[in-house]
Design an enzyme around this catalytic site. Structure first.
Site, PDB file in Angstrom:
ATOM      1  N   PHE A 112       0.805  -1.232   0.000  1.00 16.39           N
ATOM      2  CA  PHE A 112       0.000   0.000   0.000  1.00 16.39           C
ATOM      3  C   PHE A 112       0.831   1.272   0.000  1.00 16.39           C
ATOM      4  CE2 PHE A 112      -0.448   2.756   3.740  1.00 16.39           C
ATOM      5  CZ  PHE A 112       0.401   2.143   4.643  1.00 16.39           C
ATOM      6  N   LYS A 113       2.119   1.160   0.334  1.00 20.02           N
ATOM      7  CA  LYS A 113       2.970   2.355   0.327  1.00 20.02           C
ATOM      8  C   LYS A 113       2.989   3.036  -1.050  1.00 20.02           C
ATOM      9  CE  LYS A 113       4.752   1.571   4.573  1.00 20.02           C
ATOM     10  NZ  LYS A 113       4.070   0.360   5.038  1.00 20.02           N
ATOM     11  N   ASP A 114       2.727   2.253  -2.098  1.00 19.12           N
ATOM     12  CA  ASP A 114       2.676   2.838  -3.444  1.00 19.12           C
ATOM     13  C   ASP A 114       1.618   3.934  -3.553  1.00 19.12           C
ATOM     14  OD1 ASP A 114       4.653   1.178  -4.513  1.00 19.12           O
ATOM     15  OD2 ASP A 114       3.211  -0.358  -5.102  1.00 19.12           O
TER      16      ASP A 114
END
Ligand SMILES: *Cc1c(COP(=O)(O)O)cnc(C)c1O
Length: 495
Positions: A112-114
């Protein structure tokens, strides 16, 4: 919109471009907006008919007031394109009854860091021009796994920026490690640190606070900036997907405008769940924010007792991105519920004693919005197994979230309220542990686990993880955290 430090020692105000450029405030505090912009029901209705990029540009515009709407829209369209987020940027998946996952891992590193790190480098690049910065930004990152790869991928070969990533040598999964050490790009550096994530993070924070380091880097033509979730440029894009989830529930006819949803977030540094809290403060109808932890349940204890105490054993778990004893973004919550002066005292106590206790009034304010649960390793594995049997495969972090959401549903009267669990990684990023959780014996090679998992479940390995084993290993160094500055200076010389 102007910003200030959570500790507000100098009562200084900053623009959004300055805040994104600086990362951390000079007094050691984190940047927060001076006031919370509102999101009206009328606006939510308008957002319902937009695609993800347009929703993002609209929400970001409320905070990043020195970027034009055209600039934000252009950046968001590039960041959240179909070729980058295959299958959509943040699709809502109906699991069963009122339980949903929001899959935040369809981007280029499968975590999810993207969602934040595909947009933030573009914002930083513009910020350098807007603030007339001539030097190069040197991004320092301490990572428990996913931030590192997502930051490397987001900043790779971006103009006027270079990036150095540090990870705990035994604190990330084998796949995470492979993803990082095979990173392409001319402006990147990756290095392992002896110790755990907190050692890496403390080492990086020490460099940020070191005036002498700043001077040496300045002489070389660099200034330091962060990509950790302490940077406001990371947080703001994370508000968007909670708004987007609400729009998707509306569009699906699961709720009517004004009805609430609950949100459960597998939490490490408290960034993701804090973004959900901001969405709520803006006016998004969120009922409870459920903070999900693994066996490192310091946040569960804090939310239950009001005492944050990091003097405890640190556990390595199968959800390594949540193996954290200092949740930096909690400082932002404290600022909003207790004010800058009190926050500064809590943080001083944390630095001195490793602990602080909030007042009853502050605790009551936190209780109104948050509750905390945790899942141990057995419960995490059991959750993966149970849902896989019903046809839904999730990763270890998401499983912690789903397990905690179930605990909350069992203890509350909220069964009729949609529950959205943030699904933070592809099961294939943690394939060996997921495969083991299904009752299978995982082979020593994590890439084989991916293949077996795919075969066993009939699901596909996401595109960023295909062919990982064939890539060239470019970085294989491990250092002591005390040698971090030397490593950074050496890297600067190559840039
Ligand atoms: C980073 C991360 C988390 C924790 O998010 P925070 O913003 O640090 O609370 C959870 N799951 C995964 C897979 C992550 O990469």
């Amino acid at each position: 919109m102007r910003f200030q430090s959570t500790r507000d020692t100098n009562q200084e105000k900053f623009t959004s471009a300055q805040v994104i450029r600086k990362g951390l405030a000079d007094d050691g505090g984190l940047f927060v907006p001076e006031s919370i912009p509102s999101l009206t029901f009328e606006e939510i209705k308008t957002l319902c008919s937009m695609d993800y990029a347009s929703r993002a540009a609209f929400i970001l515009g409320k905070y990043l007031s020195d970027y034009t709407h055209e600039e934000l829209l252009e950046d968001c369209k590039k960041a959240y394109s179909e070729s980058s987020f295959v299958g959509g940027a943040a699709p809502l998946h109906h699991v069963k009854d009122n339980l949903y996952t929001q899959e935040l891992w369809h981007g280029p590193t499968a975590a999810f860091k993207d969602m934040a790190l595909q947009i933030m480098p573009r914002l930083l690049s513009r910020a350098l021009k807007k603030t007339g910065e001539q030097r190069k930004a040197l991004i320092l990152v301490a990572t428990s796994g996913d931030t590192g790869k997502a930051a490397l991928e987001g900043y790779r070969d971006v103009d006027q920026v270079c990036i150095s990533v540090f990870y705990p040598v035994n604190g990330v999964s084998k796949i995470q490690k492979l993803q990082m050490v095979t990173q392409q790009g001319q402006n990147v550096n990756v290095c392992a640190i002896h110790g755990n994530f907190d050692d890496a993070q403390t080492g990086v924070k020490r460099i940020f606070a070191d005036a002498n380091a700043a001077k040496m880097l300045n002489d070389k033509g660099f200034f330091l900036s962060s990509a950790n979730s302490i940077n406001w440029g990371r947080l703001a894009p994370q508000i968007v997907y909670y708004v987007s989830a609400y729009c998707d529930l509306l569009n699906a006819g699961r709720i009517t405008l004004g009805e609430t949803m609950n949100v459960c977030v597998p939490t490490g540094n408290f960034g993701n769940i804090f973004a959900a809290y901001l969405a709520k403060l803006m006016g998004l109808p969120i009922g409870k924010l459920i903070c999900a932890s693994n066996k490192n349940n310091i946040l569960t204890d804090f939310l239950q007792t009001g005492t944050y105490d990091r003097n405890r054993q640190f556990h390595l778990t199968m959800s390594p991105s949540m193996d954290i004893l200092i949740s930096s973004n909690l400082e932002r919550l404290l600022y909003f519920v207790a004010g800058a002066q009190q926050t500064k005292l809590y943080m001083e106590s944390l630095a001195r004693n490793g602990a602080y206790t909030v007042s009853d009034a502050v605790k009551a304010r936190i209780d109104a919005d948050f509750c905390g649960y945790f899942a141990d390793e057995m419960q995490t594995a059991e959750t993966i197994r149970k849902y896989a049997k019903d046809g839904y495969l999730m990763d270890t972090h998401t499983a912690v979230g789903v397990c905690c959401a179930e605990q909350y549903l069992n203890q509350s009267n909220d069964q009729d309220v949609p529950m959205v669990v943030a699904s933070t990684a592809s099961p294939y990023k943690f394939a060996a542990d997921v495969y083991t959780s299904l009752g299978k014996a995982a082979p020593a090679d994590p890439l084989q686990s991916q293949a077996l998992l795919s075969e066993h479940t009939g699901t596909q390995i996401p595109y960023p993880l295909v062919g990982l084993g064939e890539r060239e290993i470019r970085f294989d160094k491990t250092i002591d955290s005390k040698d971090l500055l030397q490593e950074v200076l050496g890297f600067a010389d190559t840039q």
